[in-house]
Design an enzyme around this catalytic site. Structure first.
Site, PDB file in Angstrom:
ATOM      1  N   SER A  33      35.829 -21.834  75.699  1.00 54.03           N
ATOM      2  CA  SER A  33      37.164 -21.967  75.100  1.00 54.03           C
ATOM      3  C   SER A  33      37.758 -23.351  75.370  1.00 54.03           C
ATOM      4  CB  SER A  33      38.098 -20.891  75.658  1.00 54.03           C
ATOM      5  OG  SER A  33      38.119 -20.929  77.074  1.00 54.03           O
ATOM      6  N   HIS A 166      68.697 -11.150  41.690  1.00 61.10           N
ATOM      7  CA  HIS A 166      67.543 -11.121  40.772  1.00 61.10           C
ATOM      8  C   HIS A 166      67.281 -12.507  40.176  1.00 61.10           C
ATOM      9  CE1 HIS A 166      68.090  -6.660  40.682  1.00 61.10           C
ATOM     10  NE2 HIS A 166      69.374  -7.021  40.719  1.00 61.10           N
ATOM     11  N   SER A 287      53.800 -38.538  41.313  1.00 61.28           N
ATOM     12  CA  SER A 287      52.560 -38.088  40.713  1.00 61.28           C
ATOM     13  C   SER A 287      51.734 -39.317  40.375  1.00 61.28           C
ATOM     14  CB  SER A 287      52.860 -37.295  39.437  1.00 61.28           C
ATOM     15  OG  SER A 287      51.736 -37.311  38.580  1.00 61.28           O
ATOM     16  N   LYS A 293      57.705 -38.198  37.664  1.00 62.17           N
ATOM     17  CA  LYS A 293      57.809 -37.049  38.568  1.00 62.17           C
ATOM     18  C   LYS A 293      58.204 -37.379  39.993  1.00 62.17           C
ATOM     19  CE  LYS A 293      55.850 -33.257  38.104  1.00 62.17           C
ATOM     20  NZ  LYS A 293      54.849 -32.211  38.263  1.00 62.17           N
ATOM     21  N   GLU A 300      57.120 -27.409  49.441  1.00 59.00           N
ATOM     22  CA  GLU A 300      55.973 -26.559  49.083  1.00 59.00           C
ATOM     23  C   GLU A 300      55.084 -26.298  50.294  1.00 59.00           C
ATOM     24  OE1 GLU A 300      54.423 -27.717  44.846  1.00 59.00           O
ATOM     25  OE2 GLU A 300      55.333 -29.458  45.770  1.00 59.00           O
ATOM     26  N   TYR A 327      41.924  -6.766  81.513  1.00 57.72           N
ATOM     27  CA  TYR A 327      41.506  -7.940  80.752  1.00 57.72           C
ATOM     28  C   TYR A 327      40.201  -7.676  80.005  1.00 57.72           C
ATOM     29  CZ  TYR A 327      39.871 -12.641  79.633  1.00 57.72           C
ATOM     30  OH  TYR A 327      39.420 -13.752  78.964  1.00 57.72           O
TER      31      TYR A 327
HETATM   32  N1  ARG Z   1      38.947 -18.534  79.079  1.00 58.42           N
HETATM   33  C1  ARG Z   1      39.395 -17.236  79.442  1.00 58.42           C
HETATM   34  C2  ARG Z   1      40.496 -16.776  78.501  1.00 58.42           C
HETATM   35  O1  ARG Z   1      41.035 -17.567  77.825  1.00 58.42           O
HETATM   36  C3  ARG Z   1      39.894 -17.234  80.855  1.00 58.42           C
HETATM   37  C4  ARG Z   1      39.837 -15.939  81.540  1.00 58.42           C
HETATM   38  C5  ARG Z   1      38.451 -15.559  81.772  1.00 58.42           C
HETATM   39  N2  ARG Z   1      38.347 -14.449  82.634  1.00 58.42           N
HETATM   40  C6  ARG Z   1      37.184 -13.817  82.796  1.00 58.42           C
HETATM   41  N3  ARG Z   1      37.170 -12.825  83.593  1.00 58.42           N
HETATM   42  N4  ARG Z   1      36.115 -14.157  82.133  1.00 58.42           N
HETATM   43  O2  ARG Z   1      40.823 -15.613  78.413  1.00 58.42           O
END
Ligand code: ARG
Length: 467
Positions: A33, A166, A287, A293, A300, A327
């Site tokens: 990540s 409307h 444009s 234009k 938008e 978790y």
């Molecule tokens: N990169 C993980 C997340 O964003 C951190 C937590 C990871 N925890 C674990 N037990 N693998 O959730």
């Protein structure tokens, strides 16, 4: 820092004790990540400094180790700030990238930082801190947008325009009143932001993996050091909770939806057909083929960003749906949605604030449009009730006949002669012309929250006291 292609496929240095080999390349790719959670580096470092300080205060680590840790973390902060830090995908995420660098900088003392802590409470803390700061920024941005509308409303408290239902001309209103409708919307968004900040103002750190810890930590101390009101109360909930992210996204989705309605009005109103407003050069584009234009691109794009923000909310709701406590790695998918929505919302609010401040209001066009489409027909009906004693339903019918006559003659209500009006209902007198103008119409609507300039000024004062 040490990483890259030259490295052999060894197991993770942070948790690899029981692993004989490193992950498959695809495993590494799906697992990492760092590509997005590096955004949390400042929060991660703040959290670690607070945690280490508390550990030393409680006698869990030595003051000497704490000093090394804090010094090392400060160094890492400046390395990342300056762009000198090399992030490694093999170290998965921001937490392990920083800890590994800390070990390289200060040696074995680094290994004491993770005492009485898990990445589960660590990520919950980092992300909460980030979202809280984002909510505070959003509150400020919304206040700026509200202030821009208040200024325009004050300037145009008497400017008459057609009010629509409307998207058909309904009754005359003032442009100031219309602006104040947006103040109410963005004011509610801001109230939601404030409420969410209160709601989430609890510190997750110390929940550890999910069950808390046997070390004599002081969660109140870390909560205070990190600017939270208090620690969270249930360690299982703490590491599995992403309500703060969902609340942020819900608020962002509603605000973005409001912005899209405003954007739509800007798009419509800036057409030559409406011509109610003229966009500034700063917030429009030309444009490449049609020289005449001027396109409302910013509006938008604000309208379109709503799709991203609303999509992010649905994405995270779907990630969280059905997740067992506590978790799960699924939750790693929370961050990109929030980051993307936050960036979109910030940009959309800033663009709208600029457009509202810069836009030219074409009061003459608004007024001309306000008078067309028999917008004062309700005023005529109300007059018949008030002055001629007709029941409203009868007055409605009489007015309908008056409108039909005007339509047939191709003129406005006020252009009909008294004789023509009296032929429809003999109770009509020449006093009726006093209510057929758009100015008289708006001035008469003095009910609380109504469109009369006097009432709009009261609304402006109410909001001024709250910005
Ligand atoms: N990169 C993980 C997340 O964003 C951190 C937590 C990871 N925890 C674990 N037990 N693998 O959730």
């Amino acid at each position: 820092m040490a990483d890259g292609s030259s490295e052999t496929k060894s197991s993770n240095q942070m948790w690899g004790g029981r692993f004989a080999s490193g992950p498959d390349a695809i495993m590494e790719e799906i697992n990492a990540s760092i590509g997005f959670d590096k955004k949390l580096y400042a929060q991660d470092i703040r959290g670690s400094i607070a945690h280490a300080t508390m550990l030393a205060h409680q006698g869990i680590i030595s003051a000497e180790d704490k000093d090394k840790i804090v010094h090392g973390l400060d160094t890492i902060l400046s390395e990342i700030d300056s762009g000198a830090f090399e992030f490694s995908r093999r170290l998965e995420d921001i937490h392990m990238n920083i800890e590994a660098r800390l070990a390289a900088l200060i040696g074995p003392a680094a290994g004491r930082l993770h005492t009485a802590r898990s990445r589960n409470d660590q990520v919950a803390l980092d992300f909460r801190l980030w979202v809280k700061e984002e909510l505070q920024k959003t509150e400020k941005a919304l206040t700026g947008l509200i202030a821009a509308f208040l200024d325009r409303a004050e300037e145009h408290a008497e400017t008459v325009m057609p009010g629509f239902t409307h998207l058909q001309t309904a009754q005359p209103v003032t442009f100031g009143h219309h602006c104040m409708a947006y103040v109410e919307m963005f004011g509610r968004d801001r109230a939601r932001v404030r409420h969410a900040i209160e709601h989430m103002d609890e510190s997750p750190i110390g929940a550890a993996a999910l069950a808390g810890t046997g070390f004599p930590i002081d969660r109140h101390m870390t909560a205070k050091a990190l600017g939270f009101r208090e620690p969270t109360r249930n360690s299982i909930d703490t590491v599995s909770d992403r309500d703060f992210a969902l609340e942020f996204l819900s608020i962002a989705a509603i605000a973005a939806t409001h912005l899209s309605r405003l954007a739509e009005e800007i798009v419509i109103w800036s057409t030559p057909q409406f011509g109610f407003i003229r966009l500034s050069d700063a917030f429009s584009t030309g444009s490449s083929i049609m020289p005449q234009k001027k396109n409302p691109d910013a509006a938008e794009l604000v309208r379109a960003k709503t799709g991203r923000v609303n999509g992010s909310l649905v994405a995270l709701l779907t990630v969280m749906k059905g997740l067992p406590l506590a978790y799960s790695k699924d939750m790693q998918e929370d961050k990109e949605q929030v980051f993307d929505a936050a960036e979109s919302l910030e940009l959309a609010i800033a663009a709208m604030t600029g457009m509202i401040r810069d836009v030219t209001i074409r009061a003459d066009r608004m007024k001309a449009a306000a008078g067309s489409g028999y917008s004062t027909a309700t005023d005529l009906a109300d007059w018949l009730v008030r002055e001629a004693g007709l029941p409203f339903r009868d007055a409605h019918h009489v007015t309908g006949r008056v409108v039909a006559l005007a339509e047939q003659k191709g003129c406005d209500l006020a252009d009909l002669s008294l004789a023509e009006l009296q032929a429809i209902n003999s109770a009509i007198t020449d006093k009726v012309y006093g209510v057929l103008t758009v100015e008289a119409s708006v001035a008469s609507r003095t009910s609380f929250g109504g469109t009369a300039p006097s009432e709009v000024r009261k609304q402006i004062a109410w909001w001024r006291a709250r910005t």
